[in-house]
Design an enzyme around this catalytic site. Structure first.
Site, mmCIF file in Angstrom:
data_model
loop_
_atom_site.group_PDB
_atom_site.id
_atom_site.type_symbol
_atom_site.label_atom_id
_atom_site.label_comp_id
_atom_site.label_asym_id
_atom_site.label_seq_id
_atom_site.Cartn_x
_atom_site.Cartn_y
_atom_site.Cartn_z
ATOM 1 N N ARG A 47 -8.993 -6.670 6.296
ATOM 2 C CA ARG A 47 -8.764 -6.302 4.904
ATOM 3 C C ARG A 47 -8.895 -4.791 4.750
ATOM 4 O O ARG A 47 -9.264 -4.107 5.694
ATOM 5 C CB ARG A 47 -9.756 -7.048 3.982
ATOM 6 N N ASP A 236 -5.247 0.941 -2.920
ATOM 7 C CA ASP A 236 -4.373 -0.067 -2.311
ATOM 8 C C ASP A 236 -2.897 0.273 -2.516
ATOM 9 O O ASP A 236 -2.066 -0.040 -1.682
ATOM 10 C CB ASP A 236 -4.687 -1.456 -2.860
HETATM 11 O O1 MRU Z 1 -9.506 -6.988 -1.044
HETATM 12 P P1 MRU Z 1 -9.756 -5.882 -0.061
HETATM 13 O O2 MRU Z 1 -11.101 -5.943 0.567
HETATM 14 O O3 MRU Z 1 -8.632 -5.770 0.945
HETATM 15 O O4 MRU Z 1 -9.715 -4.568 -0.958
HETATM 16 C C1 MRU Z 1 -9.897 -3.326 -0.346
HETATM 17 C C2 MRU Z 1 -9.904 -2.196 -1.312
HETATM 18 O O5 MRU Z 1 -9.685 -2.352 -2.491
HETATM 19 C C3 MRU Z 1 -10.089 -0.816 -0.745
HETATM 20 O O6 MRU Z 1 -10.753 0.011 -1.655
HETATM 21 C C4 MRU Z 1 -8.700 -0.218 -0.468
HETATM 22 O O7 MRU Z 1 -7.931 -1.094 0.307
HETATM 23 C C5 MRU Z 1 -8.808 1.074 0.229
HETATM 24 S S1 MRU Z 1 -9.325 0.837 1.911
HETATM 25 C C6 MRU Z 1 -9.303 2.298 2.686
#
Ligand code: MRU
Length: 343
Positions: A47, A236
């Site tokens: 993730r 994201d």
């Molecule tokens: O649901 P996730 O754990 O994949 O969400 C991750 C995030 O929101 C992070 O802040 C984002 O991907 C930036 S990672 C460098």
């Protein structure tokens, strides 16, 4: 201390550190079928937007390697099915689609299935390598924004685990710490899946960076009491006007930072920027299972049958963002114009 390897390619297979089991257990999944990679992305074994992009590229390579035909036209049809399945794993992280687009471009150049397979594996390895480089570069640039003695609040997990490299927001923090700046970190637990409490705390502890873990709802009170100097988060997907989708709760932190006149920084590689979107309005926000809110790791907390809303991300309008840190430069205003210049 060995580097964390959340994603690794070993000649014909993908090794993923199962982040759902951290920090309790370090379990590695050995993946040879692209469908298992899709499942690993969906259930957050891997993730964080950049790490999802890297894993998706390797998943395309795995899918390509499993296609048996030597006829190019047939190969292309089968590869499209693989790519479609991977692109449906999670909707919000731009890096997933960016990585798939890079892989598609490479596939289009190949003459026959054999050479396309080789080129796809090489391209996935390159995407991973480039991610490590851009993390390092943006961390160096971002570290200049942090001052000696700063207390930095960060949300979710944006370290090596989230990028398969050095990290973005957490990479900036790591870099500032490595430069000898005495900084402290406030890590939010990050409801509902606790990426902060489980993963950021795990990474910070391993690195010996002083930090305090808080629940998400404590941030405002700490800001009001003058206990936070800077907010540094990842992303994201960033629309070309600078509107930023990140883990749910990021917008609340940005609004609180504005109220308390604190700088609010977003650190992300260029591969997170979606130039096709004029604003955050067009960002698809993933909605996840109600089970993530009604309980945790199989333990039910809420009564049966309650109505739940579980968006995994929110959008912070660009007006709340002091600067966006990328590997190509730090931009503070006129995000659209400046992002296009960097691209
Ligand atoms: O649901 P996730 O754990 O994949 O969400 C991750 C995030 O929101 C992070 O802040 C984002 O991907 C930036 S990672 C460098």
């Amino acid at each position: 201390m060995t580097d964390l390897k959340p994603v690794e390619w070993r000649s014909d297979r993908l090794i993923i550190l199962d982040q759902t089991r951290l920090p309790g257990e370090e379990v590695y999944l050995e993946i040879t079928d692209y469908r298992e990679a899709v499942e690993a992305i969906q259930r957050l074994a891997v993730r964080g937007a950049p790490a999802i992009g890297v894993a998706a590229a390797y998943a395309v390579a795995l899918g390509a390697l499993s296609i048996k035909t030597t006829v190019k036209a047939e190969f292309v049809v089968k590869l499209q099915k693989v790519i479609q399945a991977i692109s449906q794993s999670r909707p919000t992280a731009r890096n997933l689609f960016w990585a798939i687009e890079c892989m598609e471009e490479i596939a289009a150049l190949g003459k026959d299935p054999g050479s396309i397979k080789t080129a796809l594996v090489e391209q996935a390895v390159k995407i991973h390598h480039d991610q490590v480089q851009s993390d390092k570069q943006l961390s160096l640039l971002g570290a200049a924004l942090l001052n000696e003695g700063n207390t930095v609040l960060t949300h979710c997990n944006t370290g090596a685990l989230a990028t398969a490299g050095y990290g973005t927001a957490l990479g900036v923090i790591k870099q500032a710490f490595a430069e000898g700046k005495k900084i402290r970190v406030i890590a939010t637990e990050t409801r509902p899946l606790l990426q902060g409490a489980r993963l950021t705390a795990f990474e910070l502890k391993r690195m010996g960076i002083p930090f305090t873990l808080i629940t998400d709802s404590m941030a405002g009170s700490l800001m009001r009491r003058g206990l936070i100097d800077v907010v540094m988060v990842g992303a994201d997907r960033i629309a070309r006007n600078g509107d930023t989708a990140n883990k749910i709760g990021t917008y609340s932190l940005a609004a609180l930072a504005k109220e308390h006149a604190l700088p609010f920084y977003v650190a992300a590689p260029m591969s997170t920027i979606d130039f096709s979107l004029a604003s955050g309005e067009g960002i698809v926000i993933e909605e996840r299972s109600p089970d993530e809110v009604t309980g945790f790791q199989g333990l039910r907390v809420a009564p049966e049958g309650v109505q739940v809303y579980n968006p995994a991300f929110d959008v912070t309008p660009y007006q709340y963002i002091t600067a966006i840190v990328t590997e190509k430069g730090v931009i503070r205003s006129q995000f659209e114009k400046e992002l296009l210049k960097l691209a």
